[in-house]
Write a protein that holds these residues in place. Structure first.
Motif, PDB file in Angstrom:
ATOM      1  N   LEU A 105      41.320  35.208  47.175  1.00  0.00           N
ATOM      2  CA  LEU A 105      41.135  34.216  46.126  1.00  0.00           C
ATOM      3  C   LEU A 105      40.353  34.781  44.946  1.00  0.00           C
ATOM      4  N   ASN A 106      39.317  35.562  45.233  1.00  0.00           N
ATOM      5  CA  ASN A 106      38.542  36.140  44.144  1.00  0.00           C
ATOM      6  C   ASN A 106      39.383  37.087  43.288  1.00  0.00           C
ATOM      7  N   SER A 107      40.302  37.773  43.933  1.00  0.00           N
ATOM      8  CA  SER A 107      41.191  38.662  43.195  1.00  0.00           C
ATOM      9  C   SER A 107      42.046  37.878  42.202  1.00  0.00           C
ATOM     10  N   GLU A 108      42.619  36.760  42.672  1.00  0.00           N
ATOM     11  CA  GLU A 108      43.468  35.953  41.801  1.00  0.00           C
ATOM     12  C   GLU A 108      42.646  35.259  40.717  1.00  0.00           C
ATOM     13  N   ILE A 109      41.485  34.717  41.098  1.00  0.00           N
ATOM     14  CA  ILE A 109      40.642  34.034  40.110  1.00  0.00           C
ATOM     15  C   ILE A 109      40.160  35.022  39.054  1.00  0.00           C
ATOM     16  N   GLY A 110      39.755  36.208  39.498  1.00  0.00           N
ATOM     17  CA  GLY A 110      39.296  37.224  38.556  1.00  0.00           C
ATOM     18  C   GLY A 110      40.384  37.633  37.578  1.00  0.00           C
ATOM     19  N   ARG A 111      41.594  37.768  38.068  1.00  0.00           N
ATOM     20  CA  ARG A 111      42.718  38.117  37.197  1.00  0.00           C
ATOM     21  C   ARG A 111      42.932  37.044  36.131  1.00  0.00           C
ATOM     22  N   LEU A 112      42.881  35.768  36.548  1.00  0.00           N
ATOM     23  CA  LEU A 112      43.088  34.672  35.600  1.00  0.00           C
ATOM     24  C   LEU A 112      41.961  34.592  34.566  1.00  0.00           C
ATOM     25  N   LEU A 113      40.725  34.805  35.007  1.00  0.00           N
ATOM     26  CA  LEU A 113      39.595  34.778  34.069  1.00  0.00           C
ATOM     27  C   LEU A 113      39.704  35.900  33.044  1.00  0.00           C
ATOM     28  N   ASN A 114      40.084  37.072  33.511  1.00  0.00           N
ATOM     29  CA  ASN A 114      40.249  38.190  32.579  1.00  0.00           C
ATOM     30  C   ASN A 114      41.368  37.917  31.577  1.00  0.00           C
ATOM     31  N   GLN A 115      42.407  37.236  32.049  1.00  0.00           N
ATOM     32  CA  GLN A 115      43.558  36.980  31.192  1.00  0.00           C
ATOM     33  C   GLN A 115      43.283  35.922  30.126  1.00  0.00           C
ATOM     34  N   TYR A 116      42.491  34.891  30.522  1.00  0.00           N
ATOM     35  CA  TYR A 116      42.360  33.738  29.627  1.00  0.00           C
ATOM     36  C   TYR A 116      40.990  33.601  28.962  1.00  0.00           C
ATOM     37  N   ASN A 117      40.038  34.417  29.365  1.00  0.00           N
ATOM     38  CA  ASN A 117      38.714  34.335  28.747  1.00  0.00           C
ATOM     39  C   ASN A 117      38.751  34.599  27.245  1.00  0.00           C
ATOM     40  N   VAL A 118      39.735  35.350  26.804  1.00  0.00           N
ATOM     41  CA  VAL A 118      39.826  35.676  25.378  1.00  0.00           C
ATOM     42  C   VAL A 118      40.150  34.439  24.537  1.00  0.00           C
ATOM     43  N   TYR A 119      40.702  33.400  25.201  1.00  0.00           N
ATOM     44  CA  TYR A 119      41.053  32.164  24.469  1.00  0.00           C
ATOM     45  C   TYR A 119      39.888  31.190  24.431  1.00  0.00           C
ATOM     46  N   ARG A 120      38.800  31.561  25.046  1.00  0.00           N
ATOM     47  CA  ARG A 120      37.674  30.633  25.141  1.00  0.00           C
ATOM     48  C   ARG A 120      36.955  30.504  23.821  1.00  0.00           C
TER      49      ARG A 120
END
Length: 354
Positions: free
Chosen positions: A339-354
């Motif tokens: 789960l941490n692997s998937e969550i980390g991937r999503l955070l890295n992908q979408y944090n730039v839109y924050r």
């Protein structure tokens, strides 16, 4: 279990393969609090059972003594049988009917499991089903096979046989053995539902096993199993609307369907006359309901809430939920890493839109 012992997985209930990517972790989140509640409930049931048995035996003793005093004869074996507990044949009256020996009821062993009153037998089985030991699970499978053979009309034994088959399937490293246990578990669910069609736990377990079965089925059967999966989840929710895991399961189903490509829907429609239905809004509502119903932090459910918000274009709220999820310590190392692997991937992908 082949992955981690205390997890149940639904892998692919399948609509043209999309459910083949699904791994629904069901009971890990609830395991600790359920065990605590179950232990307290079991101790109370055992205490009540023992008290009732003592009272019953005392009544039987007094009744037997009164009959001997009245007739001045010893009761025969046939009359003694009339005093056995009617719910089970495990209590046999000895030929010696003296006070001490008539009520000295001995336990009968069946494949290593003490055969006591049904409630205590079920408690023993449930303890075995909660183990992490593959050998104990396989031993319990043999015990339950025998119990279902001896009591073919008892849905409680069929339900536990299905649970044991699921545990054995998840533990199995041999695909053929896994497939056989899944098939046997589905059949056991069918037998249990013949007697208890309104048991939500059986319907839930049926859906879990159908999900696991998709790994071994051709495309058309996987699609059919997708509809079967949802059918049993819907029934279970109707019967037990406060079960958070059921809402999570339905949310996972709708989330995967919402991501179907147009041609995948076309194939499903051509084969079954109707397209599968599910949107990200519906999936989000299911996950939020599961969140509302659960009493502790559920890492995977929060992750899917975040994924739904992202899919709906609410990136900021999605990232907030993903951040909540990654901060939760999960119940197992494998789940934590996955789960941490998937969550980390999503955070890295979408944090730039924050």
């Amino acid at each position: 279990m082949s992955s981690t012992p205390n997890q149940l997985y639904i892998i692919g209930a399948g609509l043209v393969g999309i459910m083949g990517a699904v791994s629904i972790i069901l009971y890990e989140h609830f395991r600790q609090e359920r065990r605590s509640r179950a232990m307290a409930q079991n101790l109370n049931r055992i205490d009540a059972q023992i008290t009732n048995m003592r009272e019953e035996l005392e009544r039987m003793r007094k009744s037997q003594k009164a009959k001997r005093n009245h007739f001045s004869t010893k009761p025969t074996i046939s009359s003694a049988k009339s005093y056995t507990i009617s719910d089970t044949e495990d209590y046999k009256s000895p030929s010696d009917t003296s006070d001490q020996e008539f009520f000295d009821i001995s336990d009968e062993e069946v494949d290593g499991l003490v055969r006591e009153p049904k409630e205590l037998t079920l408690i023993d089985i449930d303890k075995r089903l909660g183990t992490d030991d593959t050998e104990i699970i396989l031993e319990t499978l043999t015990i339950l096979d025998n119990l279902c053979g001896k009591y073919p009309n008892d849905p409680q034994f069929w339900y536990r046989l299905a649970k044991c088959c699921h545990a054995a399937a998840v533990h199995s490293v041999q695909p053929q053995t896994k497939r056989e246990n899944i098939s046997k578990g589905v059949n056991a669910c069918n037998r249990a539902l013949n007697f208890e069609p309104n048991n939500p736990e059986v319907h839930k377990l049926y859906a879990i096993l159908v999900g696991l079965r998709s790994d071994f089925e051709p495309t058309k059967q996987r699609i059919a199993d997708g509809f079967l999966f949802k059918q049993h989840v819907d029934i279970a929710i109707k019967l037990n609307p406060t079960d958070a895991s059921l809402h999570h399961m339905l949310g996972r189903f709708k989330y995967e369907i919402a991501g179907l490509k147009w041609f995948e829907r076309k194939v499903a429609t051509a084969l079954f006359g109707e397209p599968p239905n599910g949107t990200y809004d519906e999936a989000l509502n299911c996950f939020l309901e599961a969140e509302r119903l659960t009493s502790s932090d559920w890492k995977e459910n929060k992750m899917y809430i975040g994924k739904c918000y992202i899919a709906l274009g609410d990136i900021h709220r999605g990232i907030d939920w993903l951040q909540q999820a990654i901060d939760i310590v999960s119940g197992s190392q494998m789940e934590e890493l996955s789960l941490n692997s998937e969550i980390g991937r999503l955070l890295n992908q979408y944090n730039v839109y924050r």
